[in-house]
Design an enzyme around this catalytic site. Structure first.
Site, mmCIF file in Angstrom:
data_model
loop_
_atom_site.group_PDB
_atom_site.id
_atom_site.type_symbol
_atom_site.label_atom_id
_atom_site.label_comp_id
_atom_site.label_asym_id
_atom_site.label_seq_id
_atom_site.Cartn_x
_atom_site.Cartn_y
_atom_site.Cartn_z
ATOM 1 N N ARG A 128 0.817 -1.237 0.000
ATOM 2 C CA ARG A 128 0.000 0.000 0.000
ATOM 3 C C ARG A 128 0.838 1.269 0.000
ATOM 4 O O ARG A 128 0.362 2.355 0.313
ATOM 5 C CB ARG A 128 -0.985 0.027 1.165
ATOM 6 C CG ARG A 128 -1.979 -1.107 1.126
ATOM 7 C CD ARG A 128 -3.198 -0.808 1.973
ATOM 8 N NE ARG A 128 -4.136 -1.906 1.894
ATOM 9 C CZ ARG A 128 -4.127 -2.952 2.713
ATOM 10 N NH1 ARG A 128 -3.236 -3.019 3.676
ATOM 11 N NH2 ARG A 128 -5.006 -3.913 2.568
ATOM 12 N N LYS A 150 2.730 11.596 -11.352
ATOM 13 C CA LYS A 150 1.872 10.699 -12.141
ATOM 14 C C LYS A 150 2.636 9.404 -12.343
ATOM 15 O O LYS A 150 3.762 9.415 -12.849
ATOM 16 C CB LYS A 150 1.550 11.315 -13.509
ATOM 17 C CG LYS A 150 0.367 12.259 -13.490
ATOM 18 C CD LYS A 150 -0.037 12.647 -14.906
ATOM 19 C CE LYS A 150 -1.187 13.631 -14.890
ATOM 20 N NZ LYS A 150 -1.494 14.132 -16.251
ATOM 21 N N GLU A 192 8.374 18.409 -24.911
ATOM 22 C CA GLU A 192 7.768 18.806 -23.638
ATOM 23 C C GLU A 192 8.335 20.157 -23.188
ATOM 24 O O GLU A 192 7.646 20.953 -22.545
ATOM 25 C CB GLU A 192 8.006 17.733 -22.557
ATOM 26 C CG GLU A 192 7.430 16.350 -22.878
ATOM 27 C CD GLU A 192 5.896 16.262 -22.752
ATOM 28 O OE1 GLU A 192 5.262 17.275 -22.423
ATOM 29 O OE2 GLU A 192 5.355 15.164 -23.013
ATOM 30 N N LYS A 232 6.491 23.289 -14.460
ATOM 31 C CA LYS A 232 5.647 22.136 -14.158
ATOM 32 C C LYS A 232 5.326 22.061 -12.665
ATOM 33 O O LYS A 232 4.172 21.821 -12.279
ATOM 34 C CB LYS A 232 6.315 20.840 -14.639
ATOM 35 C CG LYS A 232 5.436 19.646 -14.340
ATOM 36 C CD LYS A 232 5.660 18.454 -15.196
ATOM 37 C CE LYS A 232 4.595 17.410 -14.843
ATOM 38 N NZ LYS A 232 4.781 16.146 -15.491
ATOM 39 N N GLU A 242 -5.119 17.150 -11.157
ATOM 40 C CA GLU A 242 -5.612 17.507 -12.490
ATOM 41 C C GLU A 242 -7.121 17.794 -12.533
ATOM 42 O O GLU A 242 -7.852 17.307 -13.405
ATOM 43 C CB GLU A 242 -5.255 16.411 -13.502
ATOM 44 C CG GLU A 242 -5.212 16.937 -14.924
ATOM 45 C CD GLU A 242 -4.592 15.949 -15.892
ATOM 46 O OE1 GLU A 242 -3.395 15.668 -15.782
ATOM 47 O OE2 GLU A 242 -5.334 15.461 -16.765
ATOM 48 N N ARG A 246 -3.779 21.706 -14.187
ATOM 49 C CA ARG A 246 -2.819 20.691 -14.637
ATOM 50 C C ARG A 246 -3.133 20.169 -16.037
ATOM 51 O O ARG A 246 -2.274 19.649 -16.735
ATOM 52 C CB ARG A 246 -2.731 19.543 -13.618
ATOM 53 C CG ARG A 246 -1.622 18.569 -13.957
ATOM 54 C CD ARG A 246 -1.256 17.629 -12.841
ATOM 55 N NE ARG A 246 -0.143 16.802 -13.261
ATOM 56 C CZ ARG A 246 0.550 16.010 -12.469
ATOM 57 N NH1 ARG A 246 0.261 15.949 -11.194
ATOM 58 N NH2 ARG A 246 1.556 15.272 -12.942
ATOM 59 N N ASN A 250 -1.359 18.853 -20.621
ATOM 60 C CA ASN A 250 -1.752 17.876 -21.648
ATOM 61 C C ASN A 250 -1.798 18.487 -23.041
ATOM 62 O O ASN A 250 -2.211 17.824 -24.000
ATOM 63 C CB ASN A 250 -3.106 17.280 -21.319
ATOM 64 C CG ASN A 250 -2.998 16.312 -20.179
ATOM 65 O OD1 ASN A 250 -2.114 15.463 -20.168
ATOM 66 N ND2 ASN A 250 -3.855 16.452 -19.195
ATOM 67 N N HIS A 253 -1.207 16.549 -26.254
ATOM 68 C CA HIS A 253 -1.224 15.123 -25.932
ATOM 69 C C HIS A 253 -2.455 14.381 -26.448
ATOM 70 O O HIS A 253 -2.411 13.163 -26.609
ATOM 71 C CB HIS A 253 -1.081 14.909 -24.428
ATOM 72 C CG HIS A 253 0.334 15.108 -23.944
ATOM 73 N ND1 HIS A 253 1.004 16.306 -24.065
ATOM 74 C CD2 HIS A 253 1.214 14.249 -23.359
ATOM 75 C CE1 HIS A 253 2.221 16.179 -23.563
ATOM 76 N NE2 HIS A 253 2.380 14.935 -23.132
ATOM 77 N N HIS A 257 -0.860 11.576 -28.322
ATOM 78 C CA HIS A 257 -1.019 10.188 -27.854
ATOM 79 C C HIS A 257 -1.659 9.316 -28.934
ATOM 80 O O HIS A 257 -1.349 8.130 -29.045
ATOM 81 C CB HIS A 257 -1.884 10.138 -26.588
ATOM 82 C CG HIS A 257 -1.103 10.342 -25.321
ATOM 83 N ND1 HIS A 257 -1.707 10.659 -24.126
ATOM 84 C CD2 HIS A 257 0.226 10.253 -25.055
ATOM 85 C CE1 HIS A 257 -0.778 10.760 -23.186
ATOM 86 N NE2 HIS A 257 0.400 10.533 -23.718
ATOM 87 N N HIS A 272 7.894 9.267 -27.804
ATOM 88 C CA HIS A 272 6.841 10.077 -27.191
ATOM 89 C C HIS A 272 6.966 11.550 -27.613
ATOM 90 O O HIS A 272 5.989 12.182 -28.036
ATOM 91 C CB HIS A 272 6.902 9.945 -25.667
ATOM 92 C CG HIS A 272 5.898 10.798 -24.961
ATOM 93 N ND1 HIS A 272 4.546 10.561 -25.029
ATOM 94 C CD2 HIS A 272 6.040 11.928 -24.194
ATOM 95 C CE1 HIS A 272 3.896 11.483 -24.326
ATOM 96 N NE2 HIS A 272 4.787 12.329 -23.811
HETATM 97 N N1 GLY Z 1 2.648 14.955 -18.316
HETATM 98 C C1 GLY Z 1 1.529 15.710 -17.890
HETATM 99 C C2 GLY Z 1 1.399 15.807 -16.401
HETATM 100 O O1 GLY Z 1 2.257 15.384 -15.669
HETATM 101 O O2 GLY Z 1 0.412 16.299 -15.920
#
Ligand code: GLY
Length: 369
Positions: A128, A150, A192, A232, A242, A246, A250, A253, A257, A272
């Site tokens: 956990r 993330k 990025e 960031k 998010e 946040r 994206n 993306h 993606h 990527h």
């Molecule tokens: N890569 C996008 C984020 O970390 O929110």
């Protein structure tokens, strides 16, 4: 191929402090030779055991000496996006269990985005949750994946569908690791980086392009990674889970993606960053067509990527319906509504924009030739 990284670039520290304080602060240290001093930055004696998760790309150069020095057990997984799956999480947990890791064990993830995302997720679920440290060794993971908590793996071909928000106790960025990074991988990190300039800082956007054009050997990696991590960390500190701001991160993306996932089924998978460069160009086109972005925004982004050596278009071999299916499965969407993060100009962007589907299909075609 190796890169020339200027010597003697200073180190810098940033603190990521989630506003809601659901999680403790996370320290980000950026500099040259950081890996050689890891034990002075992380209180290793607080932990009952140390494990390093890595892959063969960085084992010999960076992990072996570190593991011997700090007495860590090494867990190796194969590299490649096909291994960013739930069974790899189970494998890492099994290794931790076999190594008798308890709740006070520490996992140090040394590698690119896959290692950080996989290791971070394994650490967040093993017993956990145990502490983990991110040591990103690719430019892309230094400026993006390692920062912000993330973690996760892909499900079928949809990126990062299973995961958790879990902050590392520290992110240690040693820009010396960029020396052994293949050039294509290095350049892909610029996607990025430019994204950070597009959403938050026009001067940074311009600085990255002009400094790179002035000569890659004098490019200040510490300053660049530090600025991106600052942008960031500020966004994540304000909105860790998010719910709002946040989503700006994206940008590029939703379409990026889609190209990335579709390309995995071809002979020439995109990195990527390459896919995100395509996504940023296509989404800037979309933003201009809907009147959200100032005229010329797409052109400036496209020119910047060309100057940095990233693709702004790709040979057309994708089926629009397949790309649209990925667009529809984007994690920002709510029900049937596709919610976009789009630029308004270089230095500013909006979240939750809705656009017509025909314009999305047009944007997908703009970057295919
Ligand atoms: N890569 C996008 C984020 O970390 O929110």
């Amino acid at each position: 191929m190796t890169n020339t990284i200027a010597e003697h670039q200073a180190s810098s520290t940033i603190t990521l402090s989630p506003k809601q304080q659901e999680q403790p602060e996370s320290l980000i240290v950026i500099g040259q030779g950081i890996l050689d001093t890891l034990e002075s930055l992380v209180p290793l004696s607080d932990y009952t055991a140390r494990f390093i998760l890595t892959d063969q790309n960085v084992y010999a150069d960076w992990v072996k000496p570190l593991a011997e020095r700090i007495g860590a057990s090494v867990i190796q997984v194969p590299s490649g996006e096909q291994h960013k799956v739930l069974s790899s999480v189970e494998y890492v947990c099994r290794c931790l269990m076999k190594g008798r890791a308890d709740r006070k064990a520490l996992l140090i993830n040394v590698g690119g985005g896959l290692i950080g995302d996989l290791g971070g997720f394994a650490a967040s679920v093993y017993m956990r949750g145990i502490d983990f440290v991110q040591v990103p060794t690719t430019l892309l993971s230094q400026v993006d994946a390692s920062v912000g908590g993330k973690t996760g793996v892909n499900l079928e071909s949809v990126k990062n569908m299973i995961g958790a928000f879990q902050q590392p106790v520290a992110v240690l960025v040693d820009v010396n690791t960029l020396k052994t990074l293949p050039k294509r991988e290095l350049l892909s990190g610029f996607a990025e980086i430019l994204k950070h300039g597009i959403i938050a800082d026009e001067a940074y956007f311009e600085w990255v392009v002009s400094s790179w054009q002035a000569g890659s050997e004098t490019f200040d990696w510490v300053q660049c990674v530090e600025k991106s991590c600052h942008i960031k960390a500020a966004i994540v500190s304000a909105d860790e889970k998010e719910a709002g701001a946040r989503k700006l991160l994206n940008l590029g993306h939703t379409i990026g993606h889609a190209f990335e996932a579709a390309s995995y089924k071809t002979e020439s998978p995109l990195l990527h960053g390459e896919a995100i460069a395509l996504g940023l160009v296509a989404e800037a086109h979309l933003a201009e067509r809907t009147g959200i972005a100032a005229a010329g925004t797409c052109e400036r982004i496209s020119e910047a990527f060309k100057a940095l050596g990233l693709p702004t278009s790709i040979e057309a071999h994708f089926v629009t319906e397949e790309l649209m299916a990925y667009v529809h499965s984007d994690k920002k969407n709510l029900g049937d509504r596709i919610l976009w993060s789009l630029p308004t100009r270089i230095g500013q962007a909006v979240i939750d924009a809705e656009v017509e589907l025909e314009l999305v299909e047009e944007a997908l075609k703009i970057v295919q030739r």
